[in-house]
Scaffold this motif. Structure first.
Motif, PDB file in Angstrom:
ATOM      1  N   ALA A  32       0.843  -1.207   0.000  1.00  0.00           N
ATOM      2  CA  ALA A  32       0.000   0.000   0.000  1.00  0.00           C
ATOM      3  C   ALA A  32       0.873   1.250   0.000  1.00  0.00           C
ATOM      4  O   ALA A  32       0.606   2.218  -0.723  1.00  0.00           O
ATOM      5  CB  ALA A  32      -0.916  -0.003   1.222  1.00  0.00           C
ATOM      6  N   GLN A  35       2.604   1.622  -3.400  1.00  0.00           N
ATOM      7  CA  GLN A  35       1.642   2.111  -4.410  1.00  0.00           C
ATOM      8  C   GLN A  35       1.365   3.593  -4.226  1.00  0.00           C
ATOM      9  O   GLN A  35       1.284   4.348  -5.192  1.00  0.00           O
ATOM     10  CB  GLN A  35       0.338   1.326  -4.308  1.00  0.00           C
ATOM     11  N   ALA A  36       1.202   3.993  -2.964  1.00  0.00           N
ATOM     12  CA  ALA A  36       0.930   5.413  -2.683  1.00  0.00           C
ATOM     13  C   ALA A  36       2.092   6.271  -3.176  1.00  0.00           C
ATOM     14  O   ALA A  36       1.885   7.313  -3.810  1.00  0.00           O
ATOM     15  CB  ALA A  36       0.706   5.617  -1.184  1.00  0.00           C
ATOM     16  N   LEU A  37       3.315   5.817  -2.899  1.00  0.00           N
ATOM     17  CA  LEU A  37       4.491   6.589  -3.327  1.00  0.00           C
ATOM     18  C   LEU A  37       4.614   6.622  -4.850  1.00  0.00           C
ATOM     19  O   LEU A  37       4.908   7.660  -5.434  1.00  0.00           O
ATOM     20  CB  LEU A  37       5.764   5.987  -2.701  1.00  0.00           C
ATOM     21  N   ARG A  39       2.147   6.220  -7.070  1.00  0.00           N
ATOM     22  CA  ARG A  39       1.054   7.022  -7.643  1.00  0.00           C
ATOM     23  C   ARG A  39       1.334   8.503  -7.455  1.00  0.00           C
ATOM     24  O   ARG A  39       1.063   9.315  -8.329  1.00  0.00           O
ATOM     25  CB  ARG A  39      -0.279   6.641  -7.003  1.00  0.00           C
ATOM     26  N   ALA A  40       1.886   8.837  -6.288  1.00  0.00           N
ATOM     27  CA  ALA A  40       2.204  10.247  -6.043  1.00  0.00           C
ATOM     28  C   ALA A  40       3.319  10.701  -6.986  1.00  0.00           C
ATOM     29  O   ALA A  40       3.265  11.799  -7.533  1.00  0.00           O
ATOM     30  CB  ALA A  40       2.628  10.427  -4.595  1.00  0.00           C
ATOM     31  N   ASP A  41       4.323   9.821  -7.203  1.00  0.00           N
ATOM     32  CA  ASP A  41       5.425  10.140  -8.119  1.00  0.00           C
ATOM     33  C   ASP A  41       4.912  10.406  -9.523  1.00  0.00           C
ATOM     34  O   ASP A  41       5.367  11.298 -10.217  1.00  0.00           O
ATOM     35  CB  ASP A  41       6.412   8.959  -8.187  1.00  0.00           C
ATOM     36  N   TRP A  45      -2.647  11.200  -8.383  1.00  0.00           N
ATOM     37  CA  TRP A  45      -3.616  11.521  -7.339  1.00  0.00           C
ATOM     38  C   TRP A  45      -4.933  11.984  -7.939  1.00  0.00           C
ATOM     39  O   TRP A  45      -6.010  11.648  -7.484  1.00  0.00           O
ATOM     40  CB  TRP A  45      -3.027  12.598  -6.445  1.00  0.00           C
ATOM     41  N   ASP A  94      -8.827  23.617  -5.109  1.00  0.00           N
ATOM     42  CA  ASP A  94      -8.541  22.407  -4.358  1.00  0.00           C
ATOM     43  C   ASP A  94      -9.442  22.388  -3.113  1.00  0.00           C
ATOM     44  O   ASP A  94      -9.228  23.126  -2.167  1.00  0.00           O
ATOM     45  CB  ASP A  94      -7.068  22.418  -3.944  1.00  0.00           C
ATOM     46  N   TYR A 104      -4.162  24.865   8.725  1.00  0.00           N
ATOM     47  CA  TYR A 104      -2.842  25.406   8.441  1.00  0.00           C
ATOM     48  C   TYR A 104      -2.552  26.655   9.259  1.00  0.00           C
ATOM     49  O   TYR A 104      -1.435  26.848   9.726  1.00  0.00           O
ATOM     50  CB  TYR A 104      -2.698  25.715   6.956  1.00  0.00           C
TER      51      TYR A 104
ATOM     52  N   LEU B  41      -1.322   8.257   0.498  1.00  0.00           N
ATOM     53  CA  LEU B  41      -1.334   8.871  -0.832  1.00  0.00           C
ATOM     54  C   LEU B  41      -1.559  10.379  -0.740  1.00  0.00           C
ATOM     55  O   LEU B  41      -0.879  11.168  -1.396  1.00  0.00           O
ATOM     56  CB  LEU B  41      -2.443   8.211  -1.674  1.00  0.00           C
ATOM     57  N   LYS B  42      -2.501  10.750   0.096  1.00  0.00           N
ATOM     58  CA  LYS B  42      -2.786  12.189   0.212  1.00  0.00           C
ATOM     59  C   LYS B  42      -1.602  12.929   0.840  1.00  0.00           C
ATOM     60  O   LYS B  42      -1.240  14.014   0.394  1.00  0.00           O
ATOM     61  CB  LYS B  42      -4.055  12.427   1.031  1.00  0.00           C
ATOM     62  N   VAL B  44       1.593  12.100   0.805  1.00  0.00           N
ATOM     63  CA  VAL B  44       2.726  12.168  -0.123  1.00  0.00           C
ATOM     64  C   VAL B  44       2.419  13.119  -1.280  1.00  0.00           C
ATOM     65  O   VAL B  44       3.259  13.928  -1.680  1.00  0.00           O
ATOM     66  CB  VAL B  44       3.067  10.756  -0.667  1.00  0.00           C
ATOM     67  N   SER B  45       1.201  13.036  -1.809  1.00  0.00           N
ATOM     68  CA  SER B  45       0.856  13.846  -2.974  1.00  0.00           C
ATOM     69  C   SER B  45       0.778  15.326  -2.663  1.00  0.00           C
ATOM     70  O   SER B  45       1.170  16.152  -3.458  1.00  0.00           O
ATOM     71  CB  SER B  45      -0.495  13.406  -3.537  1.00  0.00           C
ATOM     72  N   LYS B  46       0.240  15.635  -1.504  1.00  0.00           N
ATOM     73  CA  LYS B  46      -0.078  17.037  -1.244  1.00  0.00           C
ATOM     74  C   LYS B  46       0.853  17.722  -0.256  1.00  0.00           C
ATOM     75  O   LYS B  46       0.978  18.939  -0.271  1.00  0.00           O
ATOM     76  CB  LYS B  46      -1.512  17.139  -0.730  1.00  0.00           C
ATOM     77  N   TYR B  47       1.425  16.950   0.642  1.00  0.00           N
ATOM     78  CA  TYR B  47       2.137  17.613   1.734  1.00  0.00           C
ATOM     79  C   TYR B  47       3.597  17.189   1.878  1.00  0.00           C
ATOM     80  O   TYR B  47       4.236  17.544   2.861  1.00  0.00           O
ATOM     81  CB  TYR B  47       1.403  17.361   3.053  1.00  0.00           C
TER      82      TYR B  47
END
Lengths: 118, 188
Positions: A32, A35-37, A39-41, A45, A94, A104, B41-42, B44-47
């Motif tokens: 998992a 895959q996340a890394l 997909r982000a690469d 997303w 977004d 934030y 995923l979120k 890594v992708s966003k932050y």
């Protein structure tokens, strides 16, 4: 005192669960993560199911707004024109970022406070 | 040899805890894995470009949001099934109010078998049976050791609410341990 004992025991129980995950679960977690890394690469997303769902919801809201504008023109008497509304709804904002703005602000304040203290 | 990035190291360090949190919340390994993967995923992708000091609160905030969303979706699906006449009594009960409802670990553990359970097993069951908000507050405060302020940002509620959920969680845990061999260890 008893509360501390309880939380310590609970922490130990949760740590034990974490340390004793089955090898199958650990393997699935590793996959998992990879895959996340990946997909982000690859910037995938935007193609995730949740994003599709959000895009669909956004399109639905925009369509409903257009229909409402066409059918009930008298209701659109605010300072913003219906086209302004439509622009807001269809803009590629977004949504997560909008949702996270408050967080934030808090995070920035906390980090500033933390660095001031140290 | 491949070098691990900082974000990858962070995920490796936190993925198991995140998974245990999600599994306790959903009581479903597959759902828990999906939620953790989505969270990773979120993040890594966003932050990933954010300072690494910001990752822990962001990561667990995303996870808690995913868990809460999952509960809400379950509630919505239940209402639709109800509306379509396909519900059963158990599902009818499963709606947003589940976030505040209480249940008892002794409903899960047969009385006669309690003596044989190890303390950790009993505690795990007791924690998993806490109402969702109490569970979140307890795991973030007691286990992850986030401050009340940090926890309130992750749970998207006031610090006062975190304190309330946390103290109720402690009270509920004590109550649920009453009929176990460990009653004296933790009661006032």
């Amino acid at each position: 005192m008893k509360d501390k004992k309880l939380t310590s025991a609970a922490k130990a129980a949760l740590n034990e669960q974490t340390e004793n995950l089955s090898s199958d679960t650990q393997q699935r977690l590793r996959l998992a993560r990879e895959q996340a890394l990946q997909r982000a690469d690859k910037g995938l997303w935007a193609h995730s199911p949740s994003w599709k769902w959000l895009s669909g919801a956004g399109a639905g809201i925009a369509l409903a707004s257009v229909i409402a504008f066409m059918i009930v023109p008298n209701l659109q008497s605010n300072s913003l024109s219906p086209l302004d509304d439509l622009e807001l709804l269809t803009a590629e904002v977004d949504l997560d970022l909008v949702d996270d703005l408050e967080f934030y602000q808090w995070l920035d304040e906390s980090l500033t406070e933390g660095s001031d203290e140290s | 040899m491949k070098t691990l990035t900082d974000i990858e190291k962070f995920l490796i360090k936190n993925e198991k805890r995140a998974f245990v949190m999600a599994r306790i919340a959903t009581k479903d390994e597959d759902v828990a894995l999906d939620l953790v993967q989505d969270t990773m995923l979120k993040l890594v992708s966003k932050y990933s470009k954010k300072p690494s000091a910001e990752w822990p609160p962001l990561f667990y905030r995303i996870l808690q949001s995913r868990i809460t969303d999952w509960y809400r979706r379950q509630g919505t699906q239940s209402r639709w099934r109800n509306w379509l006449g396909q519900s059963n009594n158990e599902e009818d009960e499963f709606n947003d109010s589940v976030l505040e409802n209480q249940s008892n670990v002794n409903d899960l553990l047969p009385d006669e078998s309690l003596q044989g359970f190890e303390l950790n097993t009993i505690l795990e069951s007791a924690i998993s049976e806490l109402p969702v908000r109490q569970k979140q507050a307890f795991m973030l405060r007691a286990w992850q050791e986030f401050s009340t302020k940090e926890t309130s940002a992750m749970m998207k509620c006031s610090e006062g609410s975190v304190k309330t959920h946390y103290s109720r969680a402690i009270a509920t845990l004590k109550e649920n341990l009453k009929d176990t061999p460990y009653k004296r260890e933790f009661s006032q």
